[in-house]
Design a protein around this motif. Structure first.
Motif, PDB file in Angstrom:
ATOM      1  N   TYR A 157     -15.018   6.173   6.644  1.00 43.45           N
ATOM      2  CA  TYR A 157     -13.880   6.567   5.609  1.00 43.45           C
ATOM      3  C   TYR A 157     -13.016   6.185   5.735  1.00 43.45           C
ATOM      4  N   THR A 158     -12.086   5.523   4.692  1.00 46.22           N
ATOM      5  CA  THR A 158     -11.001   5.336   5.173  1.00 46.22           C
ATOM      6  C   THR A 158     -10.059   5.918   3.635  1.00 46.22           C
ATOM      7  N   LEU A 159      -9.636   6.861   3.468  1.00 40.66           N
ATOM      8  CA  LEU A 159      -9.081   7.938   2.422  1.00 40.66           C
ATOM      9  C   LEU A 159      -7.563   7.450   2.235  1.00 40.66           C
ATOM     10  N   VAL A 160      -6.746   7.787   0.965  1.00 42.55           N
ATOM     11  CA  VAL A 160      -5.578   8.403   0.664  1.00 42.55           C
ATOM     12  C   VAL A 160      -5.346   9.523   1.091  1.00 42.55           C
ATOM     13  N   ALA A 161      -4.527  10.202   2.388  1.00 44.64           N
ATOM     14  CA  ALA A 161      -4.292  11.687   2.427  1.00 44.64           C
ATOM     15  C   ALA A 161      -4.110  12.721   0.992  1.00 44.64           C
ATOM     16  N   PRO A 162      -4.771  13.628   1.032  1.00 45.85           N
ATOM     17  CA  PRO A 162      -5.023  14.378  -0.404  1.00 45.85           C
ATOM     18  C   PRO A 162      -3.085  15.488  -0.388  1.00 45.85           C
ATOM     19  N   MET A 163      -3.057  15.576  -0.649  1.00 50.85           N
ATOM     20  CA  MET A 163      -1.325  16.451  -0.936  1.00 50.85           C
ATOM     21  C   MET A 163      -2.091  17.961  -0.640  1.00 50.85           C
ATOM     22  N   ASN A 164      -1.279  18.119   0.081  1.00 48.08           N
ATOM     23  CA  ASN A 164      -1.301  19.503   1.192  1.00 48.08           C
ATOM     24  C   ASN A 164      -0.133  20.296   0.979  1.00 48.08           C
ATOM     25  N   ASP A 165      -0.202  21.352   0.487  1.00 41.07           N
ATOM     26  CA  ASP A 165       1.608  21.854   0.172  1.00 41.07           C
ATOM     27  C   ASP A 165       1.754  22.862   1.710  1.00 41.07           C
ATOM     28  N   ALA A 166       1.239  22.722   2.527  1.00 40.78           N
ATOM     29  CA  ALA A 166       1.387  23.591   3.602  1.00 40.78           C
ATOM     30  C   ALA A 166       2.462  22.512   4.595  1.00 40.78           C
ATOM     31  N   GLU A 167       1.384  21.586   4.854  1.00 47.45           N
ATOM     32  CA  GLU A 167       2.247  20.042   5.130  1.00 47.45           C
ATOM     33  C   GLU A 167       3.595  19.428   4.393  1.00 47.45           C
ATOM     34  N   THR A 168       2.444  19.561   3.001  1.00 49.83           N
ATOM     35  CA  THR A 168       4.272  18.863   2.883  1.00 49.83           C
ATOM     36  C   THR A 168       5.550  20.074   3.238  1.00 49.83           C
ATOM     37  N   ASP A 169       5.760  21.302   3.082  1.00 49.02           N
ATOM     38  CA  ASP A 169       6.422  22.466   3.855  1.00 49.02           C
ATOM     39  C   ASP A 169       6.885  22.527   5.022  1.00 49.02           C
ATOM     40  N   LEU A 208       0.792  -1.346  -0.288  1.00 49.68           N
ATOM     41  CA  LEU A 208      -0.067  -0.038  -0.032  1.00 49.68           C
ATOM     42  C   LEU A 208       0.936   1.787  -0.438  1.00 49.68           C
ATOM     43  N   LEU A 209       2.039   0.966   0.954  1.00 50.74           N
ATOM     44  CA  LEU A 209       2.750   2.606   0.809  1.00 50.74           C
ATOM     45  C   LEU A 209       3.518   2.755  -0.896  1.00 50.74           C
ATOM     46  N   ALA A 210       3.350   1.237  -0.699  1.00 52.39           N
ATOM     47  CA  ALA A 210       4.559   1.585  -2.514  1.00 52.39           C
ATOM     48  C   ALA A 210       3.505   2.413  -3.628  1.00 52.39           C
ATOM     49  N   GLY A 211       1.623   2.206  -3.626  1.00 48.01           N
ATOM     50  CA  GLY A 211       0.925   1.930  -4.827  1.00 48.01           C
ATOM     51  C   GLY A 211       0.893   4.011  -3.817  1.00 48.01           C
ATOM     52  N   ILE A 212       0.854   4.113  -3.108  1.00 48.28           N
ATOM     53  CA  ILE A 212       0.801   5.306  -2.006  1.00 48.28           C
ATOM     54  C   ILE A 212       1.669   6.362  -2.636  1.00 48.28           C
ATOM     55  N   ILE A 213       2.961   6.279  -2.357  1.00 47.82           N
ATOM     56  CA  ILE A 213       3.932   7.061  -3.437  1.00 47.82           C
ATOM     57  C   ILE A 213       4.338   7.023  -4.669  1.00 47.82           C
ATOM     58  N   ALA A 214       4.248   6.124  -5.623  1.00 52.47           N
ATOM     59  CA  ALA A 214       4.029   5.733  -6.876  1.00 52.47           C
ATOM     60  C   ALA A 214       2.538   6.786  -7.599  1.00 52.47           C
ATOM     61  N   GLY A 215       1.686   6.839  -6.673  1.00 56.93           N
ATOM     62  CA  GLY A 215       0.320   7.819  -7.437  1.00 56.93           C
ATOM     63  C   GLY A 215      -0.952   6.569  -7.307  1.00 56.93           C
ATOM     64  N   ASP A 216      -0.594   5.485  -7.597  1.00 61.02           N
ATOM     65  CA  ASP A 216      -1.433   4.226  -8.411  1.00 61.02           C
ATOM     66  C   ASP A 216      -2.410   4.306  -6.947  1.00 61.02           C
ATOM     67  N   LEU A 217      -3.171   4.226  -6.076  1.00 63.10           N
ATOM     68  CA  LEU A 217      -3.426   4.839  -4.909  1.00 63.10           C
ATOM     69  C   LEU A 217      -3.601   6.445  -4.875  1.00 63.10           C
ATOM     70  N   ALA A 218      -4.153   6.969  -5.666  1.00 55.42           N
ATOM     71  CA  ALA A 218      -4.222   8.686  -5.313  1.00 55.42           C
ATOM     72  C   ALA A 218      -4.294   9.796  -4.630  1.00 55.42           C
ATOM     73  N   PRO A 219      -3.984  10.806  -4.757  1.00 57.84           N
ATOM     74  CA  PRO A 219      -4.429  10.930  -2.993  1.00 57.84           C
ATOM     75  C   PRO A 219      -6.194  11.385  -3.299  1.00 57.84           C
ATOM     76  N   GLY A 220      -6.696  11.265  -1.682  1.00 55.41           N
ATOM     77  CA  GLY A 220      -7.991  11.481  -1.386  1.00 55.41           C
ATOM     78  C   GLY A 220      -8.661  10.172  -2.412  1.00 55.41           C
ATOM     79  N   GLU A 221      -8.403   9.281  -2.754  1.00 57.66           N
ATOM     80  CA  GLU A 221      -8.734   7.769  -3.805  1.00 57.66           C
ATOM     81  C   GLU A 221      -9.755   7.132  -1.819  1.00 57.66           C
ATOM     82  N   ARG A 222     -10.661   6.982  -1.887  1.00 54.88           N
ATOM     83  CA  ARG A 222     -10.989   5.726  -1.145  1.00 54.88           C
ATOM     84  C   ARG A 222     -10.557   4.773  -1.028  1.00 54.88           C
ATOM     85  N   LEU A 223     -10.450   3.983  -0.248  1.00 50.05           N
ATOM     86  CA  LEU A 223     -10.239   2.753   0.179  1.00 50.05           C
ATOM     87  C   LEU A 223     -11.339   2.071   1.117  1.00 50.05           C
ATOM     88  N   LYS A 224     -11.985   0.441   0.584  1.00 47.04           N
ATOM     89  CA  LYS A 224     -12.770  -0.300   0.999  1.00 47.04           C
ATOM     90  C   LYS A 224     -12.013  -1.240   1.765  1.00 47.04           C
TER      91      LYS A 224
END
Length: 221
Positions: free
Chosen positions: A79-91, A28-44
């Motif tokens: 819900y369970t979802l892939v965290a969105p990309m947040n610029d302020a948090e990433t900074d 799952l980590l590899a999928g999230i980092i690669a974007g295969d599991l996209a930011p905001g995607e719901r996981l079931k």
């Protein structure tokens, strides 16, 4: 990309129907980092357990770990979802890494043992020899090898908590050039040689990533 496609990328793991939580976490980590599991995607749970051919327990444990490192957002029974990309948090993540990672390298270069040196050398040689090899994967392996070999476990574990969000940003943003093949190669070789140039290489990488992110901080992430 479907979960079946994602699982197929890890045949050595997927071949065993008794995957442990660490294996599920790695997939799952590899999928999230690669974007295969996209930011905001719901996981079931049902889809994950079916695609990965595991029980619900390792899936929930892996999701809990991913939530702890900021890559999954959950609300019980909602819900369970892939965290969105947040610029302020990433900074913020990059800023903290800019303080901790060079400090860790500075204080730990003399601790790099033969096994860690060998692992880092193998990573560097593969990156140099194979143009198709993943730079992000090499950066992840470099950091894992280095942090796994230092004695300050509190510092290492703190950095490890931040790195997944950092790796995802590098992989999915337009700032990926800041972590170029040449720069990651230089970092791996410097760490393998216990050369303090690794401090400047890592610092420059983080500064360039922060500079690329700055125009977006404060706006929508």
């Amino acid at each position: 990309m479907t979960l079946e496609d994602l699982r197929a990328r890890f045949p050595s793991l997927a071949a065993d129907r008794r995957l442990l939580r660490n294996d599920v976490y790695a997939i799952l980590l590899a999928g999230i980092i690669a974007g295969d599991l996209a930011p905001g995607e719901r996981l079931k749970d049902a889809e994950l357990t079916g695609a990965l051919r595991v029980s619900r327990t390792p899936v929930r444990e892996a999701i809990s770990r991913l939530a702890q490192v900021g890559l999954i957002h959950t609300a019980p029974n909602r819900y369970t979802l892939v965290a969105p990309m947040n610029d302020a948090e990433t900074d913020g993540v990059i800023g903290v890494l800019g303080l901790l990672l060079p400090a860790a390298i500075r204080s730990s270069l003399d601790e790099i043992g033969v096994e860690t040196e060998f692992e880092l050398t193998v990573i560097a040689e593969r990156l140099e020899r194979d143009p198709s090899s993943s730079v992000i994967d090499a950066l992840q392996r470099t950091m894992s090898a280095f942090l796994g070999g230092i004695s300050d476990r509190v510092l290492a574990e703190t950095i490890e908590t931040l790195l997944p969000r950092f790796f995802r940003y590098v992989a999915l943003s337009e700032a990926v050039a800041a972590a170029s093949r040449e720069r990651v190669l230089a970092l791996a070789r410097a760490l393998a040689a216990s050369d303090d140039s690794a401090i400047e290489v890592s610092g420059r990488m983080l500064r360039d990533l922060a500079a690329a992110l700055t125009p977006n901080v404060g706006g929508a992430g």
